[in-house]
Structure formats: C-alpha cells, structure tokens
Design a protein around this motif. Structure first.
Motif, short mmCIF file in Angstrom:
data_model
loop_
_atom_site.label_atom_id
_atom_site.label_comp_id
_atom_site.label_asym_id
_atom_site.label_seq_id
_atom_site.Cartn_x
_atom_site.Cartn_y
_atom_site.Cartn_z
N THR A 155 -16.11 2.01 -1.26
CA THR A 155 -15.59 1.26 -2.42
C THR A 155 -16.36 1.63 -3.67
O THR A 155 -15.79 1.84 -4.75
CB THR A 155 -15.69 -0.25 -2.16
N MET A 156 -17.68 1.73 -3.52
CA MET A 156 -18.55 2.08 -4.65
C MET A 156 -18.20 3.47 -5.19
O MET A 156 -18.15 3.67 -6.41
CB MET A 156 -20.00 2.02 -4.20
N LEU A 157 -17.96 4.42 -4.29
CA LEU A 157 -17.61 5.77 -4.71
C LEU A 157 -16.31 5.77 -5.51
O LEU A 157 -16.22 6.41 -6.56
CB LEU A 157 -17.47 6.68 -3.49
N GLN A 158 -15.30 5.03 -5.03
CA GLN A 158 -14.02 4.96 -5.73
C GLN A 158 -14.19 4.35 -7.13
O GLN A 158 -13.65 4.87 -8.11
CB GLN A 158 -13.01 4.13 -4.93
N GLU A 159 -14.93 3.26 -7.19
CA GLU A 159 -15.12 2.56 -8.47
C GLU A 159 -15.96 3.39 -9.44
O GLU A 159 -15.68 3.44 -10.64
CB GLU A 159 -15.76 1.19 -8.23
N LEU A 160 -16.99 4.04 -8.91
CA LEU A 160 -17.86 4.85 -9.76
C LEU A 160 -17.11 6.09 -10.26
O LEU A 160 -17.25 6.48 -11.43
CB LEU A 160 -19.11 5.25 -8.98
N GLU A 161 -16.31 6.70 -9.39
CA GLU A 161 -15.52 7.87 -9.79
C GLU A 161 -14.54 7.50 -10.90
O GLU A 161 -14.41 8.21 -11.90
CB GLU A 161 -14.76 8.44 -8.58
N ASN A 162 -13.86 6.38 -10.74
CA ASN A 162 -12.92 5.90 -11.76
C ASN A 162 -13.64 5.65 -13.08
O ASN A 162 -13.15 6.02 -14.16
CB ASN A 162 -12.24 4.62 -11.25
N HIS A 163 -14.81 5.04 -12.99
CA HIS A 163 -15.64 4.73 -14.17
C HIS A 163 -16.09 6.01 -14.87
O HIS A 163 -15.96 6.14 -16.10
CB HIS A 163 -16.86 3.92 -13.70
N MET A 164 -16.58 6.97 -14.11
CA MET A 164 -17.09 8.21 -14.70
C MET A 164 -15.96 9.01 -15.35
O MET A 164 -16.15 9.62 -16.40
CB MET A 164 -17.82 9.04 -13.64
N GLN A 165 -14.78 8.99 -14.74
CA GLN A 165 -13.66 9.72 -15.33
C GLN A 165 -13.25 9.12 -16.68
O GLN A 165 -12.91 9.85 -17.61
CB GLN A 165 -12.46 9.72 -14.37
N LYS A 166 -13.30 7.78 -16.78
CA LYS A 166 -12.98 7.14 -18.06
C LYS A 166 -13.99 7.55 -19.14
O LYS A 166 -13.62 7.78 -20.29
CB LYS A 166 -12.95 5.61 -17.90
N GLN A 169 -13.29 11.46 -19.87
CA GLN A 169 -12.00 11.81 -20.49
C GLN A 169 -11.73 11.06 -21.78
O GLN A 169 -10.98 11.55 -22.63
CB GLN A 169 -10.87 11.54 -19.48
N ILE A 170 -12.34 9.87 -21.94
CA ILE A 170 -12.01 9.05 -23.12
C ILE A 170 -13.23 8.76 -23.99
O ILE A 170 -13.30 9.19 -25.15
CB ILE A 170 -11.36 7.71 -22.68
N LEU A 171 -14.21 8.05 -23.42
CA LEU A 171 -15.32 7.54 -24.24
C LEU A 171 -16.25 8.63 -24.76
O LEU A 171 -16.55 8.68 -25.96
CB LEU A 171 -16.11 6.49 -23.45
N ILE A 225 -25.30 12.94 -23.85
CA ILE A 225 -24.10 12.90 -23.00
C ILE A 225 -24.12 14.04 -21.99
O ILE A 225 -23.82 13.85 -20.81
CB ILE A 225 -22.83 12.93 -23.87
N GLU A 226 -24.48 15.23 -22.45
CA GLU A 226 -24.53 16.39 -21.55
C GLU A 226 -25.54 16.15 -20.42
O GLU A 226 -25.29 16.48 -19.25
CB GLU A 226 -24.91 17.65 -22.33
N HIS A 227 -26.67 15.55 -20.77
CA HIS A 227 -27.68 15.22 -19.75
C HIS A 227 -27.13 14.20 -18.75
O HIS A 227 -27.32 14.35 -17.53
CB HIS A 227 -28.93 14.65 -20.44
N ILE A 228 -26.46 13.18 -19.23
CA ILE A 228 -25.88 12.16 -18.35
C ILE A 228 -24.87 12.79 -17.39
O ILE A 228 -24.86 12.49 -16.19
CB ILE A 228 -25.20 11.04 -19.19
N LEU A 229 -24.05 13.70 -17.90
CA LEU A 229 -23.03 14.34 -17.07
C LEU A 229 -23.64 15.19 -15.96
O LEU A 229 -23.23 15.11 -14.80
CB LEU A 229 -22.10 15.21 -17.93
#
Length: 226
Positions: free
Chosen positions: A122-133, A136-138, A77-81
């Motif tokens: 659009t891709m930046l917005q969707e990817l940012e939303n995805h990465m935050q989930k 912050q959660i998963l 996970i740390e590597h992915i981040l």
C-alpha cells in the motif's frame, strides 16, 4: 532564539548533521517539523539539556554535509529525484519481497510482523502516486518559477507527507520498533535493516521538501503578498 525554542525543522535546516541526532532519538523532524525542540523532547521524555548540547556541538563544528538550504530550487529538486525518488523505487519492492518471505516462513513466531508486506505494498502505491504528482506537476511548476500556482499542490503534498509519516508509525508498531528478534534469520535481519534505511531516507526526503523547498516557496509568496 535559543536552540530549545527553535522548531525541529529550523534546526534540521540550519545545523548540518542535526537530522542524524533526531533519527537517533526518534524525533519527527519531517512531518512534525513545526514543533519546538523543547516540546518534542518533552513528548518523548528526553533530557532537553543533553539534546541541546549535542546540537550545539554540531553547530560549532565545520559543516560535514551539503547545506541544502542554500541550494537553488532546480538543484535541490534534482537531488530529491535522484537521492530519494529513485531510491524509494528500488527499496520498497525488495522490502515487500523480504516481508512476504518472513511472514510465510515465520508465521508462527510471536514476533512475526503479520501484515507488513501488505502495508508496504500500500505504501509503495501511495508513494509512487505521490512522487509522480511531484515529478509531473509540482516540480516542473517550481522549476519554471510558477510559484503562485504551487500553493495548493504544496498543501496537498504536505498532507500526503503526513500520511507517509503515519505509515512509518504503522511499520514501527508491527515490527515492535523495528527491533530484530533474537535468533532471527538473515532474511528477517535484512528486512529490518532495510526498514531502518527506508525510514531514515523517507524522513530526510520529507524534511527537504517540507522544511526547505516548500517553506521557501510559501515564504517567498508571503513576502510578495506582504
């Protein structure tokens, strides 16, 4: 099981360097990771024996990169981040700026990638939303070992990965396969080289999550419920 019958995801997991071969032949090993090498090669009309031969050569060599399949969840996970989340946040704003410039200056060119800047925004917005989930959660859930509750979020992340894969296909369509036109200016060249890097990074990113981290969680839950 022979190499040809293994899935692209399995091969990307087990053979260090396989992802570079898949990138070269434009084989989707992230969202399309469940497909066998045989089926994937057939769909793209590639020589299956030659492809399998390239992978066998890699398999016989010493590993040249980190074998992430053996790394604990927290380290993965740390590597992915740091390797992907942080990098995408740097890549996309610059690509948007370059795309806006190319569309503005070369709007009359037959190969101008019209609509690319909007697609990237659009891709930046969707990817940012995805990465935050994920952040912050998963990922905290997985790091704490609360894997039972991770099933639904993982399923959602996989679906969103498919959307990211579709966005990459749209980019390829608008840019005619990300092929730099003859006589293209430096900005146009920088844009397309950056798009190639984004594509490779995003596919590798999705591969690590779909085919290693998420498959690991799903597999552990299947065993515990078996």
């Amino acid at each position: 099981m022979t190499i040809t019958d293994q899935s692209l995801g399995q091969l990307a997991r087990s053979i260090p360097g396989a992802t570079a071969i898949f990138h070269k032949h434009q084989l989707d090993f992230c969202c399309g990771g469940k497909k066998s090498l045989r089926d994937a090669a057939s769909e793209r009309d590639l020589n299956l024996d030659a492809l399998a031969g390239e992978l066998q050569v890699l398999q016989s060599q010493q590993p040249r990169e980190q074998e992430w399949v053996n790394v604990p969840n927290i380290e993965l996970i740390e590597h992915i981040l740091t390797r992907y989340h942080d990098v995408h946040r740097q890549q996309l704003p610059e690509l948007i700026r370059l795309a806006q410039r190319v569309e503005l200056v070369h709007g009359g060119h037959t190969e101008c990638p019209a609509g690319l800047a909007q697609l990237l925004e659009t891709m930046l917005q969707e990817l940012e939303n995805h990465m935050q989930k994920e952040e912050q959660i998963l990922f905290p859930m997985i790091s704490r070992g609360i894997t039972g509750m991770a099933v639904q979020p993982i399923a959602m992340m996989r679906r969103e990965h498919d959307d990211h894969g579709a966005a990459l296909a749209d980019i390829a369509h608008i840019t005619h396969g990300i092929v730099i036109p003859k006589g293209a200016c430096n900005t146009w060249r920088a844009l397309y080289l950056g798009l190639e890097t984004l594509k490779a990074d995003l596919m590798d990113h999705i591969h690590l999550e779909n085919n290693i981290l998420f498959d690991r969680i799903d597999g552990a839950l299947e065993v515990s419920h078996g």
